[in-house]
Scaffold this active site. Structure first.
Site, PDB file in Angstrom:
ATOM      1  N   GLU A  90      14.387  -4.569   7.612  1.00  0.00           N
ATOM      2  CA  GLU A  90      14.477  -2.982   7.321  1.00  0.00           C
ATOM      3  C   GLU A  90      13.179  -2.524   7.826  1.00  0.00           C
ATOM      4  O   GLU A  90      12.228  -3.030   8.071  1.00  0.00           O
ATOM      5  CB  GLU A  90      14.493  -2.985   5.843  1.00  0.00           C
ATOM      6  N   CYS A 103       7.319   2.471   8.208  1.00  0.00           N
ATOM      7  CA  CYS A 103       7.094   1.225   7.529  1.00  0.00           C
ATOM      8  C   CYS A 103       7.880   0.337   8.093  1.00  0.00           C
ATOM      9  O   CYS A 103       9.111   0.077   8.199  1.00  0.00           O
ATOM     10  CB  CYS A 103       7.248   1.526   5.950  1.00  0.00           C
ATOM     11  N   CYS A 110      10.562 -13.822   3.527  1.00  0.00           N
ATOM     12  CA  CYS A 110       8.903 -13.935   3.312  1.00  0.00           C
ATOM     13  C   CYS A 110       8.917 -15.234   2.732  1.00  0.00           C
ATOM     14  O   CYS A 110       9.576 -15.574   1.531  1.00  0.00           O
ATOM     15  CB  CYS A 110       8.504 -12.648   2.583  1.00  0.00           C
ATOM     16  N   CYS A 114       6.559 -13.848  -4.241  1.00  0.00           N
ATOM     17  CA  CYS A 114       6.067 -12.795  -5.042  1.00  0.00           C
ATOM     18  C   CYS A 114       7.409 -12.762  -6.070  1.00  0.00           C
ATOM     19  O   CYS A 114       8.306 -12.180  -5.626  1.00  0.00           O
ATOM     20  CB  CYS A 114       5.580 -11.407  -4.615  1.00  0.00           C
ATOM     21  N   CYS A 117       9.797  -9.562  -5.950  1.00  0.00           N
ATOM     22  CA  CYS A 117      10.038  -8.872  -4.650  1.00  0.00           C
ATOM     23  C   CYS A 117      11.499  -9.335  -4.190  1.00  0.00           C
ATOM     24  O   CYS A 117      11.783 -10.622  -4.158  1.00  0.00           O
ATOM     25  CB  CYS A 117       8.975  -9.174  -3.570  1.00  0.00           C
ATOM     26  N   GLY A 159       8.061  -9.531   4.724  1.00  0.00           N
ATOM     27  CA  GLY A 159       7.311 -10.275   5.274  1.00  0.00           C
ATOM     28  C   GLY A 159       5.838 -10.101   5.100  1.00  0.00           C
ATOM     29  O   GLY A 159       5.538  -9.283   4.642  1.00  0.00           O
ATOM     30  N   GLU A 160       4.980 -11.509   5.347  1.00  0.00           N
ATOM     31  CA  GLU A 160       3.509 -11.262   5.161  1.00  0.00           C
ATOM     32  C   GLU A 160       2.966 -11.093   6.531  1.00  0.00           C
ATOM     33  O   GLU A 160       3.161 -12.178   7.426  1.00  0.00           O
ATOM     34  CB  GLU A 160       3.120 -12.563   4.796  1.00  0.00           C
ATOM     35  N   SER A 191      -0.821  -4.397   5.238  1.00  0.00           N
ATOM     36  CA  SER A 191      -0.605  -4.667   3.742  1.00  0.00           C
ATOM     37  C   SER A 191      -0.613  -6.422   3.771  1.00  0.00           C
ATOM     38  O   SER A 191       0.597  -6.663   4.216  1.00  0.00           O
ATOM     39  CB  SER A 191       0.480  -4.053   3.176  1.00  0.00           C
ATOM     40  N   SER A 214      -2.769  -6.794  -1.541  1.00  0.00           N
ATOM     41  CA  SER A 214      -2.014  -6.587  -2.782  1.00  0.00           C
ATOM     42  C   SER A 214      -2.628  -7.738  -3.753  1.00  0.00           C
ATOM     43  O   SER A 214      -2.380  -8.865  -3.545  1.00  0.00           O
ATOM     44  CB  SER A 214      -0.632  -7.058  -2.566  1.00  0.00           C
ATOM     45  N   LEU A 215      -3.248  -7.265  -4.737  1.00  0.00           N
ATOM     46  CA  LEU A 215      -3.461  -8.206  -5.746  1.00  0.00           C
ATOM     47  C   LEU A 215      -2.699  -8.302  -6.946  1.00  0.00           C
ATOM     48  O   LEU A 215      -2.094  -9.637  -7.142  1.00  0.00           O
ATOM     49  CB  LEU A 215      -4.907  -7.442  -6.396  1.00  0.00           C
ATOM     50  N   ASN A 290       9.537  -0.690  -8.951  1.00  0.00           N
ATOM     51  CA  ASN A 290      10.858  -0.220  -8.583  1.00  0.00           C
ATOM     52  C   ASN A 290      11.778  -1.525  -8.980  1.00  0.00           C
ATOM     53  O   ASN A 290      11.781  -2.497  -8.247  1.00  0.00           O
ATOM     54  CB  ASN A 290      10.964   0.066  -7.255  1.00  0.00           C
ATOM     55  N   CYS A 333      10.955  -2.964  -0.248  1.00  0.00           N
ATOM     56  CA  CYS A 333      11.245  -3.967   0.818  1.00  0.00           C
ATOM     57  C   CYS A 333      12.231  -4.741   0.366  1.00  0.00           C
ATOM     58  O   CYS A 333      12.124  -5.524  -0.769  1.00  0.00           O
ATOM     59  CB  CYS A 333      10.017  -4.250   1.463  1.00  0.00           C
TER      60      CYS A 333
HETATM   61  S1  SF4 Z   1       5.708  -8.521  -1.924  1.00  0.00           S
HETATM   62 FE1  SF4 Z   1       5.215  -8.679   0.373  1.00  0.00          FE
HETATM   63  S2  SF4 Z   1       4.319 -10.631   0.376  1.00  0.00           S
HETATM   64 FE2  SF4 Z   1       5.563 -10.492  -1.626  1.00  0.00          FE
HETATM   65  S3  SF4 Z   1       7.244 -11.513  -1.366  1.00  0.00           S
HETATM   66 FE3  SF4 Z   1       7.653  -9.633  -0.919  1.00  0.00          FE
HETATM   67  S4  SF4 Z   1       7.497  -9.141   1.392  1.00  0.00           S
HETATM   68 FE4  SF4 Z   1       6.408 -11.022   0.844  1.00  0.00          FE
END
Ligand code: SF4
Length: 349
Positions: A90, A103, A110, A114, A117, A159-160, A191, A214-215, A290, A333
């Protein structure tokens, strides 16, 4: 066929050299791609016809198909792209005043896991290539009228980014080059969950990019639950590596904090966050969650957001609540990708 966007720096000049053609032809092709928004070689009218034909047999400009194109009331647009191998990613175009921010994604899926996510739900499939990262930018640029251009990039999609730096950095180099999209490096934000070794590499290479770490939690116990990769790094090393990046390029750090209702939004979390970030040149972005279908997390109440922000600000840390753009189009995302997992590709409108 080779993906032209993967071959801009070496493959294309080499192809031209082997054909006995001068280097400036490569610059012409790049100008057509980035400034001229060319979608095929036939429209590159200042190239000899024979060269246009041989380029078309050697290289493809596009490797993706648009599976879905959504537009929200706030003019945010999202593309779901199908890659040549059938995987999907995306990318999003966000309009805010004069800003035209894209973006982009850096991986299929990923690995960071997280728990809140959509992108991380099925793990990582593969890294995107440099060309696939660039192609997102060009696809989004095509959504703009001729008199508008992309002004900002946030590497905040699926993704990271720091897990795919070797392909991301060349893509950003073209995005910020005067011979590419010409976007200022200071308008690029990466990010990351904060992989300390990769952060230190970025610091050592002295990139101009803005970093958003991202904390999502102010202590290791909670962060390791929400961002499982934290178990191997730990908050203090992440923050120390971010400090090194700040020391190297002087760009104020941003720390992202997705606020999850009744999970990480309590007063003690705000106070711990203040203690963690105190005396840093930093901004905290609070992002009310969200919701993602199938996940048990929910949006915090307005009161909880207000209380959290007030405590962080009261602790002397700059803080803002990030307005969510494009809520109706699954703009967080990974959401559109999951909701349209089996849709057939459509032509770009
Ligand atoms: S928030 Fe970002 S780093 Fe965490 S799983 Fe989703 S895409 Fe990966």
């Amino acid at each position: 066929m080779k993906h032209l966007l993967d071959q801009l720096g070496t493959g294309l000049p080499e192809f031209l050299r082997n054909a006995g053609l001068p280097e400036y032809r490569a610059r012409q092709v790049r100008r057509w791609l980035f400034a001229g928004r060319a979608t095929d070689f036939a429209t590159m009218t200042d190239l000899p016809a024979a060269l246009r034909e041989s380029l078309a047999t050697e290289f493809s400009i596009w490797t993706t198909e648009v599976v879905a194109h959504r537009q929200a009331n706030d003019e945010t647009e999202k593309l779901l792209l199908q890659l040549a191998d059938g995987n999907r990613i995306e990318c999003v175009l966000i309009r805010e005043g004069d800003r035209r921010t894209c973006c982009i994604s850096t991986q299929v899926g990923c690995a960071m896991g997280c728990v809140f996510c959509a992108s991380g739900l099925e793990g990582v499939v593969r890294n995107l290539t440099t060309g696939e990262i660039l192609e997102q930018l060009l696809r989004l640029q095509q959504l703009l009228p001729a008199d508008e251009r992309l002004t900002h990039i946030v590497v905040m999609g699926m993704g990271e980014p720091l897990a795919n730096l070797d392909r991301l950095l060349p893509a950003l180099a073209w995005a910020t080059s005067p011979e590419g999209l010409g976007i200022s490096g200071r308008r690029v934000t990466i990010s990351t969950v904060g992989l300390p070794a990769a952060l230190r590499r970025l610091a050592a290479e002295k990139h101009p990019y803005h970093l958003a770490v991202s904390l999502h939690a102010p202590n290791d116990a909670l962060r390791s639950q929400l961002v499982p990769v934290n178990k191997s790094a730990g908050l203090s090393d992440v923050v120390a590596a971010a400090d090194e990046y700040f020391a190297a390029n002087g760009r104020r750090l941003t720390f992202e904090y997705v606020l999850l209702g009744d999970v990480n939004d309590r007063p003690e979390h705000a106070r711990q966050l203040v203690a963690l970030l105190r005396e840093r040149t930093a901004m905290v972005n609070v992002i009310p969650y969200n919701p993602v279908a199938g996940l048990p997390y929910r949006t915090p109440s307005d009161e909880a957001v207000e209380r959290f922000v007030g405590l962080v600000r009261g602790g002397g840390i700059e803080v803002q609540v990030r307005v969510r753009k494009g809520d109706q189009i699954d703009a967080a995302c990974g959401q559109l990708r999951r909701s349209l997992a089996t849709t057939a590709p459509v032509a770009l409108s």
